[in-house]
Design a protein around this motif. Sequence first.
Motif, PDB file in Angstrom:
ATOM      1  N   ALA A  29     -53.165  37.445 -32.374  1.00  0.00           N
ATOM      2  CA  ALA A  29     -53.179  38.366 -33.517  1.00  0.00           C
ATOM      3  C   ALA A  29     -53.944  37.773 -34.694  1.00  0.00           C
ATOM      4  O   ALA A  29     -54.749  38.459 -35.336  1.00  0.00           O
ATOM      5  N   ASN A 302     -46.323  45.111 -43.003  1.00  0.00           N
ATOM      6  CA  ASN A 302     -46.811  45.419 -41.658  1.00  0.00           C
ATOM      7  C   ASN A 302     -46.560  46.906 -41.460  1.00  0.00           C
ATOM      8  O   ASN A 302     -45.427  47.345 -41.299  1.00  0.00           O
ATOM      9  N   SER A 333     -51.276  44.987 -43.389  1.00  0.00           N
ATOM     10  CA  SER A 333     -51.749  44.709 -42.033  1.00  0.00           C
ATOM     11  C   SER A 333     -51.319  45.830 -41.098  1.00  0.00           C
ATOM     12  O   SER A 333     -50.192  46.340 -41.205  1.00  0.00           O
ATOM     13  N   THR A 335     -51.154  45.872 -37.286  1.00  0.00           N
ATOM     14  CA  THR A 335     -51.343  45.056 -36.080  1.00  0.00           C
ATOM     15  C   THR A 335     -51.438  45.874 -34.795  1.00  0.00           C
ATOM     16  O   THR A 335     -51.831  45.335 -33.756  1.00  0.00           O
ATOM     17  N   GLU A 350     -43.267  43.941 -34.499  1.00  0.00           N
ATOM     18  CA  GLU A 350     -43.851  43.864 -35.832  1.00  0.00           C
ATOM     19  C   GLU A 350     -42.904  43.198 -36.835  1.00  0.00           C
ATOM     20  O   GLU A 350     -43.365  42.653 -37.847  1.00  0.00           O
TER      21      GLU A 350
END
Length: 414
Positions: A29, A302, A333, A335, A350
């Motif tokens: 990641a 996130n 972010s 992801t 997450e």
Amino acid sequence: MSTAPDVVITGLGATTPLGGDVPSTWEAALAGRSGIRTLDNDWAETYGIPVSFAGSVAVPAAEVLSRPETKRMDPSAQYALVAARQAWADAGSPEIDGERLGAVVASGIGGIWTMLDGWDTVREKGARRVLPMTVPMLMPNSPAANVSIEFGARAGVHAPVSACASGAEAIAYGVQMIRTGRADIVIAGGTEAAVHPMPISAFAAMKALSTRNDDPAGASRPYDVTRDGFVLSEGSGVVVLESADHARARGAKVYGRVAGLGMSGDAHHIAAPEPTGVGQTAAMQRAMDDADVSARDVVHINAHATSTSVGDMIEVRGIRAVLGADADHVRLSATKSMTGHLLGAAGALETIFSVLALRDRVAPPTINVTEPDPELDLDLVRDAPRELPAGQIAAINNSFGFGGHNVALVVTSV
């Protein structure tokens, strides 16, 4: 003043499209690698499915579990057991009375491989050929039950089902078990194994999936003006939750604190998010209030950010509504640009990313954003990780699911 115990995370486990454990997944990641690939099968051609790619686990469960284990568990339970064993070992395999140990493992869809294989058996070979273990394998609480049996968790075993918010809700429920005194330790997280031709076909029929078959690794592109849907993925994320006092007494390492929980319902539509984002903002605000953190304390988010044309911007507007001008200093972010969407496991994975971001003081990147949506007025971490500040800091992990399920978790550094 609440006297509920603080809840910390002392163990992490995962199996994902990026790696077979947490270290490899986190490394990938931070490197901005995609776990999305063209599927090594003929499903698209055989069944006329318009999508030929997904995020399959990097390490098949059969390489980790014994053959008897894989035979008696649906892949959803297999992934959960793989991640739970990792998390338990990472927590130091604590000695605990089973009456003080809980298990909360969620799935959005459950044992769909087992269910559909069983139906194929009935059609092709008759009812007598259906395996006796079919029901225990297909039931959505099977992953939670198998984890509880593995570790002797007798304080309670639960399996919340709230679509793509399931994994985050499982962690929230685990925190509540500890706060209310039901348990000292809870193994909590989410799992999903829905990379199967039927769910792919069904999501494609909803126009929910990206059809970027010529560029699988670039298909999940949250906030990009060319985004055309999410990418289906599979895997599991599991954390060991523990009361801070219990963790301190046994000298456990602590990754971070789950400081706040916020949940709400849209009561709007079975699949579409409520367009004003009022439910999402309520969940975020409740989580911050529960954690007793202010907007200026939040430095990282996130995002749920699945790469759908409507959903991404509703969340952005909600973040701005909750944080106001303080949203300007938040590193955002997304992801799922790398992992794809793990459905019921997404919120748990997450959460792991969020707590590691605080531990390492670095926000993971969002990849594939070449033309940001002009409405995006937040500081999106693109292509490379971004440093987070020192001191006591907080992050929000958002998870939203079909049916109007909204879950926000606030994690803080230690």
